[in-house]
Design an enzyme around this catalytic site. Structure first.
Site, PDB file in Angstrom:
ATOM      1  N   ALA A 105      -6.666 -44.547   8.334  1.00  0.00           N
ATOM      2  CA  ALA A 105      -7.280 -44.837   7.248  1.00  0.00           C
ATOM      3  C   ALA A 105      -8.424 -45.736   7.419  1.00  0.00           C
ATOM      4  O   ALA A 105      -8.818 -46.388   6.473  1.00  0.00           O
ATOM      5  CB  ALA A 105      -6.396 -45.574   6.110  1.00  0.00           C
ATOM      6  N   ALA A 106      -8.914 -45.702   8.635  1.00  0.00           N
ATOM      7  CA  ALA A 106      -9.938 -46.478   9.265  1.00  0.00           C
ATOM      8  C   ALA A 106     -11.662 -45.798   9.104  1.00  0.00           C
ATOM      9  O   ALA A 106     -12.221 -45.820   8.069  1.00  0.00           O
ATOM     10  CB  ALA A 106      -9.752 -47.120  10.382  1.00  0.00           C
ATOM     11  N   GLU A 138     -17.503 -35.765   6.898  1.00  0.00           N
ATOM     12  CA  GLU A 138     -16.853 -35.788   5.428  1.00  0.00           C
ATOM     13  C   GLU A 138     -18.088 -35.452   4.538  1.00  0.00           C
ATOM     14  O   GLU A 138     -19.369 -35.618   4.711  1.00  0.00           O
ATOM     15  CB  GLU A 138     -16.494 -36.955   4.910  1.00  0.00           C
ATOM     16  CG  GLU A 138     -15.431 -37.526   5.893  1.00  0.00           C
ATOM     17  CD  GLU A 138     -14.657 -39.044   5.492  1.00  0.00           C
ATOM     18  OE1 GLU A 138     -15.446 -39.748   4.641  1.00  0.00           O
ATOM     19  OE2 GLU A 138     -13.787 -39.408   5.928  1.00  0.00           O
ATOM     20  N   HIS A 168     -10.348 -39.646   1.580  1.00  0.00           N
ATOM     21  CA  HIS A 168     -11.178 -40.879   2.014  1.00  0.00           C
ATOM     22  C   HIS A 168     -10.995 -42.033   0.417  1.00  0.00           C
ATOM     23  O   HIS A 168     -11.907 -42.429  -0.030  1.00  0.00           O
ATOM     24  CB  HIS A 168     -12.752 -40.914   2.219  1.00  0.00           C
ATOM     25  CG  HIS A 168     -13.263 -41.885   3.103  1.00  0.00           C
ATOM     26  ND1 HIS A 168     -14.017 -41.765   3.938  1.00  0.00           N
ATOM     27  CD2 HIS A 168     -12.849 -43.304   2.870  1.00  0.00           C
ATOM     28  CE1 HIS A 168     -14.538 -42.931   4.272  1.00  0.00           C
ATOM     29  NE2 HIS A 168     -13.613 -43.946   3.717  1.00  0.00           N
ATOM     30  N   LEU A 169      -9.516 -42.129   0.286  1.00  0.00           N
ATOM     31  CA  LEU A 169      -9.271 -43.182  -0.811  1.00  0.00           C
ATOM     32  C   LEU A 169      -9.028 -44.299  -0.547  1.00  0.00           C
ATOM     33  O   LEU A 169      -8.582 -45.109  -1.388  1.00  0.00           O
ATOM     34  CB  LEU A 169      -8.225 -42.191  -1.521  1.00  0.00           C
ATOM     35  CG  LEU A 169      -8.189 -40.910  -2.241  1.00  0.00           C
ATOM     36  CD1 LEU A 169      -6.816 -40.545  -2.788  1.00  0.00           C
ATOM     37  CD2 LEU A 169      -9.286 -40.620  -3.058  1.00  0.00           C
ATOM     38  N   GLY A 170      -9.267 -44.525   0.836  1.00  0.00           N
ATOM     39  CA  GLY A 170      -8.814 -46.048   1.150  1.00  0.00           C
ATOM     40  C   GLY A 170      -9.627 -47.294   0.286  1.00  0.00           C
ATOM     41  O   GLY A 170      -8.802 -48.234   0.086  1.00  0.00           O
TER      42      GLY A 170
END
Length: 531
Positions: free
Chosen positions: A230-231, A261, A279-281
């Site tokens: 998730a980085a 992305e 990409h919901l981080g």
């Protein structure tokens, strides 16, 4: 007087807008529309963007008044930091706004991957009750390998400790003692790959980290390992991961980021043991709120000329708590230096002595340099453009630090050499728990003077009656003396009077005093900014 203008080019949290509206003229534009953005930036002091607005050299060419660009988020891919620095524009972001959100999302992916939550959810909604198919694994007693012990990695490690997991980490830039304080064992990358039941990635994307987990590395892991990223996309080689999943060398993966992305199709999507999110981080209401308020506060600091801890193009980085109180003092010393010198030096040395040198004190040099130019140029002077102003004027600037400080716990000295070889210096310190500012040296004379809004300095030949003459002339002008100190090299030698007064000494009165006492130097300093 008109308020400084802040241009908001993308959506910002209401709390951030509210913070700005109290002090600034807040305007809005669609930053993705170049034809609207370029004319809109012409008269603005600050520009706030998210990720859609491209802030490059063309923007800086149109924005001659611009002092700060703020990115309401972490990444700065859309801001040309080098071009901003050349233009003397500060760039800030909100580096801590999403760290909790990102850490929580990584753990959500780890849990979802361990217990097959999305797959079981989708099957049940399709009318399938398949308990045995989606049997998962517990976290308790398992080993989790954390790649990167930065702010997010530390938060993840702290939270996973509550699951009674053994935590190991790989980070070549973290000391083993620091990791031990966190209850984390530092290991080599190879050992982490071999020992981990879960691997979670929390590294920045750099040339060194791209493809860090590739085919070779994925041949070292346990076949039961589950990998979470998730980085940043590209740190885990997606083709190598897909091959490892297909061959049964990896049990599962949870991915929030991808090399390219937006990513709406990937071979990884066809594996039932892969959990993916777009990409919901950083995508929580709280993170968006924090990003808005953090950059709003940074903009307020920047436009008021204060040091901004979140500025990415200011030398010195984060400021230690022991150093922060010295920033206003260093700036005052710079202003006093320029007043005493009557101009800009060819060489300027900022000397920092004492215990404080255990920290990074580069920012004290910047603060002093800002003070040196504050009363010299018409444009706003900031921590970003002060070094540029020095360079453009041919000023050679150095920072000297030493632990040795025989007279004071900590001392900052601003010392410069003028074109004629004259050396001018002023030193200051902070005393007591309230950090009282004191000037302790001027041009080699020992002093102990609290800086005030209005000060004056006279250098002359020591003889009787000088103090009385100065007092009389100021009294005749209805200017009250708050304090006066006299320093001298020897009886009958060179002497210096340092004064603090309740109101400004005008240039005519300054010249009268200088003439009457036969001073070879008479200077005034007005720190309130008034003439």
């Amino acid at each position: 007087m008109s308020k400084p203008v802040v241009l908001v080019a993308e959506e910002l949290s209401p709390a951030g807008i509210e913070l700005l509206a109290a002090d600034f003229d807040v305007r809005h534009v669609d930053g993705s529309d170049r034809s609207a953005l370029l004319p809109a930036v012409a008269e603005v002091d600050a520009l706030i963007v998210r990720s859609a607005t491209k802030v490059n050299a063309e923007v800086f060419e149109h924005a001659k008044k611009l002092r700060v660009v703020a990115r309401a988020g972490v990444g700065l891919d859309n801001v040309d930091v080098e071009a901003a620095t050349k233009a003397g524009v500060m760039v800030v972001n909100a580096p801590t706004s999403n760290i909790v959100t990102a850490a929580e999302h990584a753990i959500a992916l780890l849990l979802a991957t361990a217990r097959n939550v999305p797959q079981a959810h989708a099957a049940l909604k399709q009318g399938e009750w398949k308990r045995s198919k989606y049997t998962g694994v517990e976290l308790q007693g398992k080993t989790v390998g954390v790649l990167g012990l930065g702010r997010i990695g530390v938060l993840v490690a702290q939270r996973l400790a509550a699951f009674d997991m053994e935590i190991i980490a790989y980070d070549p830039y973290v000391q083993a003692a620091r990791a031990a304080q966190l209850g984390v064992k530092l290991v080599s990358l190879e050992e982490l790959l071999r020992e981990s039941d879960f691997i979670t990635v929390h590294l920045p994307k750099t040339p060194e980290t791209i493809g860090l987990i590739g085919d070779k590395e994925l041949h070292l892991v346990k076949p039961s390992v589950r990998i979470i990223n998730a980085a940043r996309g590209g740190i885990v080689d997606e083709n190598a991961l897909e091959a490892a999943l297909k061959e049964g060398r990896v049990a599962g993966a949870g991915l929030d980021v991808f090399a390219n992305e937006p990513c709406t199709d990937s071979p990884l999507f066809h594996h039932d043991n892969v959990v993916v999110t777009p990409h919901l981080g950083a995508s929580t209401h709280e993170a968006q709120e924090k990003a808005g308020t953090q950059v709003a506060r940074s903009v307020k600091l920047a436009l008021s000329g204060e040091f901004v801890p979140d500025a990415v193009n200011v030398q010195g980085g984060a400021v230690a708590e022991d150093v922060k109180p010295g920033l206003p003092l260093a700036e005052k010393l710079g202003r006093i230096f320029t007043a005493l010198a009557g101009g800009v030096p060819v060489r300027l040395e900022v000397v920092v002595r004492g215990e404080i040198t255990a920290h990074d004190v580069k920012v004290l040099e910047l603060a002093a340099l800002k003070g040196v130019f504050l009363d010299v140029v018409e444009d706003a002077v900031t921590f970003v453009n002060a070094p540029l102003l020095a360079r453009d004027r041919g000023v050679e600037v150095t920072l000297t630090t030493t632990e040795d400080s025989p007279d004071w716990r900590n001392v900052v000295q601003v010392k410069g050499t003028m074109t004629d070889g004259t050396v001018v210096s002023v030193s200051g310190t902070l005393t007591g728990p309230k950090h009282i500012e004191r000037i302790v040296e001027i041009n080699g004379y020992d002093m102990e003077l609290v800086p005030a809004e209005h000060m004056a300095f006279f250098s002359y030949t020591d003889r009787p009656g000088i103090v009385g003459v100065v007092g009389r002339l100021l009294g005749d002008a209805q200017i009250n003396i708050a304090s006066m100190q006299v320093g001298r090299s020897s009886k009958g030698g060179k002497a210096l009077i340092a004064l603090t007064v309740d109101s400004a000494i005008g240039p005519d009165l300054l010249e009268t005093i200088r003439t009457e006492i036969g001073a070879d130097m008479g200077r005034r300093v007005d720190l309130d900014g008034n003439d």
